[in-house]
Design a protein around this motif. Structure first.
Motif, PDB file in Angstrom:
ATOM      1  N   PHE A 184       0.812  -1.218   0.000  1.00 56.18           N
ATOM      2  CA  PHE A 184       0.000   0.000   0.000  1.00 56.18           C
ATOM      3  C   PHE A 184       0.842   1.263   0.000  1.00 56.18           C
ATOM      4  O   PHE A 184       0.678   2.134  -0.854  1.00 56.18           O
ATOM      5  N   ALA A 185       1.750   1.410   0.945  1.00 56.14           N
ATOM      6  CA  ALA A 185       2.497   2.667   1.064  1.00 56.14           C
ATOM      7  C   ALA A 185       4.004   2.468   1.141  1.00 56.14           C
ATOM      8  O   ALA A 185       4.724   3.437   1.361  1.00 56.14           O
ATOM      9  N   GLY A 186       4.496   1.238   0.971  1.00 57.97           N
ATOM     10  CA  GLY A 186       5.924   1.103   0.781  1.00 57.97           C
ATOM     11  C   GLY A 186       6.748   0.375   1.813  1.00 57.97           C
ATOM     12  O   GLY A 186       7.934   0.680   1.970  1.00 57.97           O
ATOM     13  N   SER A 187       6.212  -0.615   2.515  1.00 57.98           N
ATOM     14  CA  SER A 187       7.064  -1.405   3.400  1.00 57.98           C
ATOM     15  C   SER A 187       8.225  -2.020   2.629  1.00 57.98           C
ATOM     16  O   SER A 187       9.356  -2.090   3.136  1.00 57.98           O
ATOM     17  N   THR A 188       7.950  -2.467   1.396  1.00 59.91           N
ATOM     18  CA  THR A 188       9.001  -2.994   0.539  1.00 59.91           C
ATOM     19  C   THR A 188       9.540  -1.936  -0.406  1.00 59.91           C
ATOM     20  O   THR A 188      10.748  -1.701  -0.479  1.00 59.91           O
ATOM     21  N   VAL A 189       8.657  -1.283  -1.150  1.00 62.19           N
ATOM     22  CA  VAL A 189       9.088  -0.361  -2.199  1.00 62.19           C
ATOM     23  C   VAL A 189       9.978   0.751  -1.651  1.00 62.19           C
ATOM     24  O   VAL A 189      10.997   1.102  -2.259  1.00 62.19           O
ATOM     25  N   VAL A 190       9.646   1.287  -0.496  1.00 60.48           N
ATOM     26  CA  VAL A 190      10.435   2.369   0.098  1.00 60.48           C
ATOM     27  C   VAL A 190      11.378   1.841   1.174  1.00 60.48           C
ATOM     28  O   VAL A 190      12.605   1.956   1.068  1.00 60.48           O
ATOM     29  N   MET A 238      12.095  -1.323   2.685  1.00 62.39           N
ATOM     30  CA  MET A 238      13.004  -2.450   2.508  1.00 62.39           C
ATOM     31  C   MET A 238      14.053  -2.135   1.456  1.00 62.39           C
ATOM     32  O   MET A 238      15.211  -2.561   1.576  1.00 62.39           O
ATOM     33  N   THR A 239      13.670  -1.374   0.423  1.00 67.87           N
ATOM     34  CA  THR A 239      14.658  -0.935  -0.567  1.00 67.87           C
ATOM     35  C   THR A 239      15.774  -0.150   0.112  1.00 67.87           C
ATOM     36  O   THR A 239      16.960  -0.411  -0.098  1.00 67.87           O
ATOM     37  N   GLY A 240      15.400   0.819   0.945  1.00 68.80           N
ATOM     38  CA  GLY A 240      16.405   1.586   1.668  1.00 68.80           C
ATOM     39  C   GLY A 240      17.180   0.741   2.655  1.00 68.80           C
ATOM     40  O   GLY A 240      18.400   0.900   2.820  1.00 68.80           O
ATOM     41  N   GLY A 241      16.502  -0.187   3.338  1.00 70.46           N
ATOM     42  CA  GLY A 241      17.154  -1.028   4.331  1.00 70.46           C
ATOM     43  C   GLY A 241      18.176  -1.982   3.728  1.00 70.46           C
ATOM     44  O   GLY A 241      19.265  -2.175   4.283  1.00 70.46           O
ATOM     45  N   VAL A 242      17.842  -2.588   2.597  1.00 65.10           N
ATOM     46  CA  VAL A 242      18.781  -3.491   1.931  1.00 65.10           C
ATOM     47  C   VAL A 242      19.988  -2.707   1.413  1.00 65.10           C
ATOM     48  O   VAL A 242      21.137  -3.128   1.559  1.00 65.10           O
ATOM     49  N   ALA A 243      19.720  -1.541   0.815  1.00 65.10           N
ATOM     50  CA  ALA A 243      20.815  -0.694   0.341  1.00 65.10           C
ATOM     51  C   ALA A 243      21.718  -0.283   1.499  1.00 65.10           C
ATOM     52  O   ALA A 243      22.946  -0.236   1.370  1.00 65.10           O
ATOM     53  N   ALA A 244      21.109   0.010   2.649  1.00 65.59           N
ATOM     54  CA  ALA A 244      21.879   0.389   3.827  1.00 65.59           C
ATOM     55  C   ALA A 244      22.769  -0.762   4.297  1.00 65.59           C
ATOM     56  O   ALA A 244      23.938  -0.554   4.654  1.00 65.59           O
ATOM     57  N   LEU A 245      22.242  -1.971   4.305  1.00 65.34           N
ATOM     58  CA  LEU A 245      23.009  -3.139   4.742  1.00 65.34           C
ATOM     59  C   LEU A 245      24.211  -3.385   3.842  1.00 65.34           C
ATOM     60  O   LEU A 245      25.354  -3.530   4.318  1.00 65.34           O
TER      61      LEU A 245
END
Length: 427
Positions: free
Chosen positions: A161-167, A169-176
């Motif tokens: 709906f508002a980006g748990s994955t799109v926003v 998780m995308t940022g979280g994986v990139a951060a890792l």
């Protein structure tokens, strides 16, 4: 003004309000990240957050929005429309397209700024700005195109709906991936490999940042309705508030039971974890489901932070909050929905779609980010020098201290002698 024009204008005002609330979240990120960092790096953190929003918004306007929402090529990426046009040639749709771009541009900058905290205190500003450009021009828009641009994940039935994955998780994986390639701060790990806690300098800034983010999340989720549908907006705001609150309660009490004290910083991360957890399904998960995902996310983040900390230096817990709990929130949609009100209410087909979405986005973002950071490491370089890291990025990157009194304090310590407090592992 006709009734139709009035309705359109009212919708634009609603999206404007939501955009402003999401904009405010960047102030929250700035406060949270600076509070969790040492004072000698405060100005650097603030500069990164200002540039992430400013540069990221321009980049998304120039390239990212078109790749995300242009006519889809094979369900993977947009291929036409809106590149550097300002939308003026698309009248009479220009008004609605423009306000949608404003809202989506705030989301793009949010995905990029998640990386900022994870690479804090040791990354070159110029290299970080390249990451912002690539995140907002390519990596985030491609993931967004898969779902919100009508791409292959959307066709599969994937729901976000508002980006748990799109926003998130995308940022979280990139951060890792980025933090792992960049390497830890000097002194983070003992000779035996065990992590030291490196305390931030201001818990008031941390809590202010958390509360600003909580406040802005009502625009992040509420605005994602993208329609003047009062009952749906109200339901989304309630599930958002319940999940965030439950996350804070769970993290606070978990740390009390686990460590004997209520951990202020982890409680803040618990609030954010609950908010990330509900974001994928804020419009379809019922109130009980929102509370449950918040409780689970609050405990999960408190467990995940020390696990990540054993191998990857993430000063703010971005990987755990946004990456781990983003995956949780996405999968939760397949387990608990409003139609049945029961666990597994989403059904096995929906859960499988959610799982495919999580795995595919993790793989794509991980590979893309790894390629980006390795290319930067081989060319521009990623890290500041050891002396610059010791002195602090403020004075070397910006010629100014975030706290001017630090300049006097620093003179009292000889070169090579750390004057930063390093406590024992807190969690």
């Amino acid at each position: 003004m006709t009734l139709e024009e009035l309705s359109n204008s009212t919708l634009i005002l609603f999206i404007m309000l939501a955009s402003v609330l999401v904009f405010l979240m960047h102030g929250g990120f700035a406060m949270l990240e600076s509070g969790l960092s040492r004072q000698k790096n405060t100005a650097n953190i603030l500069m990164k957050n200002m540039m992430t929003l400013s540069l990221g918004f321009l980049t998304y306007f120039a390239v990212g929005f078109a790749l995300m929402y242009g006519a889809s090529a094979a369900g993977i990426v947009g291929t036409d429309g809106f590149f550097l046009t300002g939308f003026s040639e698309y009248e009479p749709l220009a008004d609605s397209i423009a306000i949608d771009f404003l809202f989506q541009g705030m989301f793009a900058a949010t995905a990029a700024t998640i990386v900022s905290g994870a690479v804090a205190e040791r990354m070159k500003l110029e290299s970080y700005l390249v990451v912002v450009v690539v995140m907002t021009a390519l990596i985030y828009p491609i993931v967004g195109a898969w779902k919100w641009g009508g791409g292959w994940l959307d066709g599969l039935g994937f729901y976000d709906f508002a980006g748990s994955t799109v926003v998130h998780m995308t940022g979280g994986v990139a951060a890792l991936v980025g933090a792992a390639i960049l390497g830890p701060r000097t002194g983070k790990y003992r000779p035996d490999g065990s992590p030291r806690a490196i305390p931030g300098h201001s818990m008031p800034l941390v809590v202010l940042g958390v509360l600003l983010l909580f406040f802005g999340w009502f625009g992040f989720n509420g605005g994602s309705v993208l329609a003047l549908d009062g009952p749906v907006i109200a339901a989304v705001l309630v599930t958002t508030a319940l999940a965030g609150s439950a996350g804070g309660v769970a993290a606070g009490f978990y740390t009390k039971l686990r460590y004997g004290k209520f951990d202020v910083g982890m409680t803040g991360n618990g609030i954010l974890a609950g908010l990330v957890g509900i974001t994928a399904g804020a419009d379809v998960v019922n109130n009980l489901g929102a509370i449950l995902v918040g409780l689970i996310a609050g405990v999960l983040v408190a467990v995940a932070v020390p696990i990540v900390d054993k191998k990857v230096d993430d000063p703010v817990g971005a990987v755990s909050v946004h990456g781990v709990c983003g995956a949780l929130g996405t999968l939760w949609v397949g387990l608990f929905d409003v139609e049945s009100g029961l666990v597994y209410g989403g059904g096995p087909d929906l859960f499988l779609s959610q799982l495919i979405g999580v795995v595919s986005v993790t793989a794509f973002v991980g590979l893309a980010t790894a390629g980006l950071f390795l290319a930067l490491k081989a060319t521009m370089g990623l890290r500041v020098s050891e002396q610059e890291e010791y002195d602090g990025l403020d004075i070397h990157e910006h010629g100014v201290y975030g706290y001017p009194e630090l300049a006097l304090g620093a003179q009292a310590f000889p070169a090579g002698v750390s004057h930063e407090p390093i406590g024992e592992q807190a969690h």
